[in-house]
Motif scaffolding. Structure first.
Motif, PDB file in Angstrom:
ATOM      1  N   GLU A  52       7.116 -27.347  -4.585  1.00 60.62           N
ATOM      2  CA  GLU A  52       5.901 -27.495  -4.550  1.00 60.62           C
ATOM      3  C   GLU A  52       5.176 -27.522  -3.240  1.00 60.62           C
ATOM      4  O   GLU A  52       5.872 -27.836  -2.030  1.00 60.62           O
ATOM      5  N   ASP A 180       1.675 -34.607  -8.939  1.00 59.82           N
ATOM      6  CA  ASP A 180       1.251 -34.324 -10.322  1.00 59.82           C
ATOM      7  C   ASP A 180      -0.167 -33.930 -10.285  1.00 59.82           C
ATOM      8  O   ASP A 180      -0.568 -33.166 -10.723  1.00 59.82           O
ATOM      9  N   LEU A 183      -0.769 -30.381  -8.809  1.00 54.77           N
ATOM     10  CA  LEU A 183      -0.278 -29.391  -9.968  1.00 54.77           C
ATOM     11  C   LEU A 183      -1.595 -29.323 -10.752  1.00 54.77           C
ATOM     12  O   LEU A 183      -1.826 -28.401 -11.187  1.00 54.77           O
ATOM     13  N   ARG A 186      -4.387 -27.251 -10.189  1.00 53.42           N
ATOM     14  CA  ARG A 186      -4.159 -25.658  -9.862  1.00 53.42           C
ATOM     15  C   ARG A 186      -4.088 -25.379 -11.274  1.00 53.42           C
ATOM     16  O   ARG A 186      -3.500 -24.290 -11.752  1.00 53.42           O
ATOM     17  N   LYS A 188      -1.659 -26.638 -13.766  1.00 54.88           N
ATOM     18  CA  LYS A 188      -0.159 -26.370 -13.922  1.00 54.88           C
ATOM     19  C   LYS A 188       0.476 -27.804 -14.272  1.00 54.88           C
ATOM     20  O   LYS A 188      -0.204 -28.672 -13.731  1.00 54.88           O
ATOM     21  N   ARG A 190       4.228 -30.059 -14.081  1.00 52.09           N
ATOM     22  CA  ARG A 190       5.289 -30.035 -13.130  1.00 52.09           C
ATOM     23  C   ARG A 190       6.518 -29.104 -13.942  1.00 52.09           C
ATOM     24  O   ARG A 190       7.278 -28.208 -13.336  1.00 52.09           O
ATOM     25  N   SER A 193       5.679 -25.588 -13.321  1.00 55.88           N
ATOM     26  CA  SER A 193       5.847 -25.234 -12.001  1.00 55.88           C
ATOM     27  C   SER A 193       7.458 -24.963 -11.636  1.00 55.88           C
ATOM     28  O   SER A 193       7.754 -24.249 -10.903  1.00 55.88           O
TER      29      SER A 193
END
Length: 267
Positions: A52, A180, A183, A186, A188, A190, A193
């Motif tokens: 990430e 978290d 993400l 964006r 998403k 985890r 991802s």
């Protein structure tokens, strides 16, 4: 340099009675502690989790320096950084960049096109694994005109490492929700991802095999064909054949073009 006890005690005093500190508050305390012990030009602190995008917790850069050391770095070059790979290995301790770098790192395209822009003579990092598969890396940097850290100062940093690690584990213990949240912003999770990291889909989208992907990533990190062969348990000749095949597939002829293609597709 001699140890500045007054500055050191003042830094410790800032933590007395505090169960929590802001990123800037603890970052300043760390900077003051280190300034009492060794000479350096910059401090930057990143937290890493898997592949990430790293979170920048603290830095001492001005606006222009921040673009090179933080903004550009987070855009993709971090994936080729020896500090990033060491953080993913969950190693703990204090290390010089040159201890961790692959055998051809200082002649790699990543070094020539990105790292040289930093103008650094040396970087030393405190690597502190914490809960949630996260590693916090606190870097001390010296510019070329300042020179590298003398052995005596590096020895001092090794002695203070257990204290730094304990403080990091206390004041930066809960970073998972921030990853978290990054993400979530964006769109998403985890799990999503981790199942298909963007860095991996770059090569998949370019129709490279898993073996070719492993090799080109090691090439970009600064490994020689010999080093790649040892890591993947294949012959140097086989590595070179794969490299030629990759270049042919991608229609390129140099590592410069390989890095450019990688970063373009990553973004």
């Amino acid at each position: 340099m001699s140890i500045d006890l007054e500055t050191l005690f003042a830094a410790f005093n800032a933590t007395v009675g505090k169960s929590a500190m802001t990123d800037a508050g603890f970052g300043d305390t760390f900077r003051q502690m280190m300034a009492a012990l060794v000479r350096f030009d910059y401090v930057v602190v990143f937290a890493y989790r898997g592949k990430e995008r790293p979170i920048d917790l603290y830095s001492t850069f001005d606006r222009e320096e921040h673009v090179v050391f933080v903004t550009l770095y987070q855009a993709g070059p971090y994936l080729l950084d020896p500090f990033y790979h060491t953080a993913r290995e969950r190693r703990e301790g204090v290390f010089r960049m040159r201890e961790l770098a692959p055998d051809r790192f200082f002649s790699s395209e990543y070094y020539r096109t990105y790292y040289v822009q930093t103008g650094l003579a040396e970087e030393i990092g405190f690597f502190v694994p914490i809960d949630g598969d996260i590693t916090v890396v606190l870097s001390l940097m010296r510019r070329e005109k300042t020179g590298v850290f003398p052995p005596a100062e590096f020895s001092t940093l090794k002695k203070v490492e257990p204290l730094v690690a304990s403080m990091v584990k206390h004041y930066w213990a809960r970073l998972a929700p921030r990853f978290d949240g990054q993400l979530a912003a964006r769109g998403k999770s985890r799990r999503k991802s981790e199942s298909i990291p963007r860095a991996d889909t770059v090569w998949h989208d370019l129709n490279l095999t898993s073996r070719e992907t492993a090799i080109v990533e090691l090439v970009l990190q600064g490994h020689s064909s010999e080093s790649i062969g040892l890591r993947l348990n294949i012959s140097t000749g086989t590595v070179k054949v794969h490299r030629r095949n990759v270049y042919r597939k991608l229609g390129i002829s140099s590592q410069t073009q390989l890095l450019s293609l990688y970063l373009k597709n990553l973004s």
